[in-house]
Each structure stands twice: as C-alpha cells, then as structure tokens.
Write a protein that holds these residues in place. Structure first.
Motif, PDB file in Angstrom:
ATOM      1  N   GLY A  61       0.795  -1.220   0.000  1.00 50.69           N
ATOM      2  CA  GLY A  61       0.000   0.000   0.000  1.00 50.69           C
ATOM      3  C   GLY A  61       0.827   1.269   0.000  1.00 50.69           C
ATOM      4  O   GLY A  61       0.285   2.365  -0.102  1.00 50.69           O
ATOM      5  N   THR A  62       2.143   1.139   0.139  1.00 53.38           N
ATOM      6  CA  THR A  62       3.036   2.285   0.106  1.00 53.38           C
ATOM      7  C   THR A  62       3.574   2.429  -1.314  1.00 53.38           C
ATOM      8  O   THR A  62       4.004   1.444  -1.905  1.00 53.38           O
ATOM      9  N   PRO A  63       3.563   3.637  -1.887  1.00 55.42           N
ATOM     10  CA  PRO A  63       4.124   3.795  -3.232  1.00 55.42           C
ATOM     11  C   PRO A  63       5.590   3.374  -3.255  1.00 55.42           C
ATOM     12  O   PRO A  63       6.364   3.725  -2.366  1.00 55.42           O
ATOM     13  N   ALA A  64       5.962   2.601  -4.260  1.00 52.37           N
ATOM     14  CA  ALA A  64       7.339   2.109  -4.361  1.00 52.37           C
ATOM     15  C   ALA A  64       8.288   3.257  -4.684  1.00 52.37           C
ATOM     16  O   ALA A  64       8.035   4.045  -5.592  1.00 52.37           O
ATOM     17  N   PRO A  65       9.396   3.369  -3.954  1.00 54.01           N
ATOM     18  CA  PRO A  65      10.409   4.375  -4.287  1.00 54.01           C
ATOM     19  C   PRO A  65      11.066   4.038  -5.622  1.00 54.01           C
ATOM     20  O   PRO A  65      11.108   2.878  -6.036  1.00 54.01           O
ATOM     21  N   THR A  66      11.581   5.059  -6.281  1.00 52.09           N
ATOM     22  CA  THR A  66      12.383   4.876  -7.486  1.00 52.09           C
ATOM     23  C   THR A  66      13.642   5.717  -7.343  1.00 52.09           C
ATOM     24  O   THR A  66      13.682   6.674  -6.563  1.00 52.09           O
ATOM     25  N   VAL A  67      14.671   5.333  -8.111  1.00 47.31           N
ATOM     26  CA  VAL A  67      15.924   6.079  -8.091  1.00 47.31           C
ATOM     27  C   VAL A  67      16.496   6.140  -9.498  1.00 47.31           C
ATOM     28  O   VAL A  67      16.361   5.198 -10.288  1.00 47.31           O
ATOM     29  N   ALA A  68      17.090   7.277  -9.811  1.00 46.01           N
ATOM     30  CA  ALA A  68      17.835   7.490 -11.047  1.00 46.01           C
ATOM     31  C   ALA A  68      18.973   8.438 -10.679  1.00 46.01           C
ATOM     32  O   ALA A  68      18.958   9.049  -9.605  1.00 46.01           O
ATOM     33  N   PHE A  69      19.962   8.551 -11.535  1.00 49.53           N
ATOM     34  CA  PHE A  69      21.019   9.521 -11.250  1.00 49.53           C
ATOM     35  C   PHE A  69      21.606  10.054 -12.542  1.00 49.53           C
ATOM     36  O   PHE A  69      21.541   9.419 -13.596  1.00 49.53           O
ATOM     37  N   THR A  70      22.180  11.242 -12.413  1.00 49.14           N
ATOM     38  CA  THR A  70      22.930  11.865 -13.486  1.00 49.14           C
ATOM     39  C   THR A  70      24.369  11.939 -13.023  1.00 49.14           C
ATOM     40  O   THR A  70      24.639  12.403 -11.906  1.00 49.14           O
ATOM     41  N   ALA A  71      25.294  11.464 -13.867  1.00 51.10           N
ATOM     42  CA  ALA A  71      26.717  11.486 -13.537  1.00 51.10           C
ATOM     43  C   ALA A  71      27.390  12.588 -14.337  1.00 51.10           C
ATOM     44  O   ALA A  71      27.269  12.634 -15.567  1.00 51.10           O
ATOM     45  N   LEU A  72      28.091  13.473 -13.640  1.00 52.75           N
ATOM     46  CA  LEU A  72      28.783  14.588 -14.278  1.00 52.75           C
ATOM     47  C   LEU A  72      30.283  14.458 -14.018  1.00 52.75           C
ATOM     48  O   LEU A  72      30.754  14.796 -12.926  1.00 52.75           O
ATOM     49  N   PRO A  73      31.052  13.967 -15.017  1.00 53.51           N
ATOM     50  CA  PRO A  73      32.505  13.863 -14.824  1.00 53.51           C
ATOM     51  C   PRO A  73      33.111  15.235 -14.584  1.00 53.51           C
ATOM     52  O   PRO A  73      32.715  16.222 -15.208  1.00 53.51           O
ATOM     53  N   GLU A  74      34.068  15.293 -13.650  1.00 53.30           N
ATOM     54  CA  GLU A  74      34.703  16.577 -13.359  1.00 53.30           C
ATOM     55  C   GLU A  74      36.195  16.566 -13.655  1.00 53.30           C
ATOM     56  O   GLU A  74      36.892  17.500 -13.323  1.00 53.30           O
ATOM     57  N   GLY A  75      36.693  15.496 -14.281  1.00 57.11           N
ATOM     58  CA  GLY A  75      38.123  15.406 -14.572  1.00 57.11           C
ATOM     59  C   GLY A  75      38.890  14.884 -13.375  1.00 57.11           C
ATOM     60  O   GLY A  75      38.376  14.806 -12.254  1.00 57.11           O
ATOM     61  N   ASN A  76      40.120  14.485 -13.602  1.00 58.16           N
ATOM     62  CA  ASN A  76      41.008  13.983 -12.542  1.00 58.16           C
ATOM     63  C   ASN A  76      40.404  12.840 -11.743  1.00 58.16           C
ATOM     64  O   ASN A  76      40.597  12.741 -10.534  1.00 58.16           O
ATOM     65  N   GLY A  77      39.618  11.974 -12.405  1.00 58.46           N
ATOM     66  CA  GLY A  77      39.067  10.801 -11.720  1.00 58.46           C
ATOM     67  C   GLY A  77      37.902  11.089 -10.797  1.00 58.46           C
ATOM     68  O   GLY A  77      37.615  10.305  -9.907  1.00 58.46           O
ATOM     69  N   GLY A  78      37.213  12.190 -11.016  1.00 56.23           N
ATOM     70  CA  GLY A  78      36.098  12.537 -10.145  1.00 56.23           C
ATOM     71  C   GLY A  78      34.767  12.560 -10.877  1.00 56.23           C
ATOM     72  O   GLY A  78      34.712  12.807 -12.082  1.00 56.23           O
ATOM     73  N   LEU A  79      33.704  12.282 -10.142  1.00 60.76           N
ATOM     74  CA  LEU A  79      32.335  12.349 -10.654  1.00 60.76           C
ATOM     75  C   LEU A  79      31.458  13.044  -9.637  1.00 60.76           C
ATOM     76  O   LEU A  79      31.581  12.805  -8.434  1.00 60.76           O
ATOM     77  N   ASN A  80      30.571  13.888 -10.119  1.00 65.18           N
ATOM     78  CA  ASN A  80      29.489  14.406  -9.283  1.00 65.18           C
ATOM     79  C   ASN A  80      28.245  13.637  -9.674  1.00 65.18           C
ATOM     80  O   ASN A  80      27.947  13.488 -10.868  1.00 65.18           O
ATOM     81  N   LEU A  81      27.528  13.105  -8.688  1.00 61.32           N
ATOM     82  CA  LEU A  81      26.285  12.396  -8.948  1.00 61.32           C
ATOM     83  C   LEU A  81      25.126  13.207  -8.397  1.00 61.32           C
ATOM     84  O   LEU A  81      25.171  13.671  -7.254  1.00 61.32           O
ATOM     85  N   LYS A  82      24.089  13.339  -9.218  1.00 63.22           N
ATOM     86  CA  LYS A  82      22.830  13.914  -8.754  1.00 63.22           C
ATOM     87  C   LYS A  82      21.854  12.751  -8.680  1.00 63.22           C
ATOM     88  O   LYS A  82      21.436  12.202  -9.702  1.00 63.22           O
ATOM     89  N   ILE A  83      21.508  12.363  -7.461  1.00 62.71           N
ATOM     90  CA  ILE A  83      20.619  11.225  -7.232  1.00 62.71           C
ATOM     91  C   ILE A  83      19.193  11.753  -7.151  1.00 62.71           C
ATOM     92  O   ILE A  83      18.888  12.629  -6.341  1.00 62.71           O
ATOM     93  N   GLU A  84      18.334  11.216  -8.016  1.00 64.11           N
ATOM     94  CA  GLU A  84      16.950  11.660  -8.085  1.00 64.11           C
ATOM     95  C   GLU A  84      16.044  10.524  -7.621  1.00 64.11           C
ATOM     96  O   GLU A  84      16.144   9.410  -8.129  1.00 64.11           O
TER      97      GLU A  84
END
Length: 163
Positions: A61-84
C-alpha cells in the motif's frame, strides 16, 4: 602513586588488546543485516542478489520508491552524482534506527565495490580510475538493507566514462 599509575596503564593496554581480539571473533557482529549470512558480500552485486528478497521493506500500500542519477565527470578521476528519487526522502538523522517507509539513504558502488553512503541528492566520488566504470546507486532503509519492490532491488545502474 607510581604503582597505581603503572597498573592503570597496563590495564588499559591489555584491556584494549583483549577487546580488539574479542571483536574479531566470528559472529561478533550484532548490528544491521549481513548479506554474507546469505552467501553474498554486502559490496558484491551479481545474479545471486536477484533472488535475495527484501521486498518486506517496502510496505504493502506504500508507493514504491524509485531512483535514477545523473553522472557529471569533473576530470582527474572525479564524478558528481545527482541522485533523483521519487517516494523516498533522505533521512541522515535516522540512520541505524528502525525502518520508516519511504526514507533512508543510498549506497554508491563503483565497479561493484561500495564506495560511500549518500545522505543527500548530490555526492562527489573522487579517485576513480580513468575509463568506463559501472556506477550503481541503491536505495537503502535506515538499517542499511537494500530496498526492493516485488522482489526487485530498487537501484539505478549506468556505465560512465571517467576522465
């Protein structure tokens, strides 16, 4: 006075050592949910996890959660993730407490290895080897179990090119 201080130091030394050894005893872990007890390490994701049912964590009876993300490479082996997420709120103040429907945190994996917990929608991952890597984000209950709906883990997976 010298003997008392000397005995205190010896007691602290041996007591700490004994406590450390005791903590290493198999079965000493008492907190949380250990996937290893099911034959699957917590930082491993493969076909065995598909049959590992956590759907009891998403109440009927509880709405199921969902997840997606956007990955933004920042160079030098780094990533910024926006988790939605939908039907899910990050609740860092309640980590390690009893589960509450629709809240918790995320676990972030790089090439199958858990690298962090995410307590907010934006996270930064540093030190990733250059090239294509698999990023996986799972939604987890306050007590760290991965959430699932109808037996399907709630997660997002992408292959991302890291500079």
């Amino acid at each position: 006075m010298k003997n008392t201080l000397f005995m205190l130091v010896i007691g602290l030394f041996f007591g700490t050592g004994f406590g450390f050894l005791l903590a290493q005893v198999p079965g000493a872990e008492v907190e949380g949910h250990d996937h290893a007890s099911h034959g699957v390490a917590h930082d491993t994701h493969d076909a065995e996890m598909a049959g590992h049912d956590h759907s009891r964590l998403v109440e009927a009876g509880t709405p199921a959660p969902t997840v997606a993300f956007t990955a933004l490479p920042e160079g030098n082996g780094g990533l910024n993730l926006k988790i939605e997420t939908e039907n899910f709120d990050f609740a860092p103040e309640r980590v390690n407490t009893p589960n509450t429907a629709g809240e918790g945190h995320a676990h972030v994996y790089v090439d199958g290895v858990k690298v962090m917990r995410a307590y907010a929608p934006w996270v930064n991952i540093a030190g990733i080897h250059p090239g294509d890597v698999e990023i996986r984000v799972t939604l987890n209950a306050n007590s760290h179990e991965q959430l699932a709906h109808d037996g399907t883990p709630i997660e997002a997976v992408q292959v991302v090119t890291v500079d």
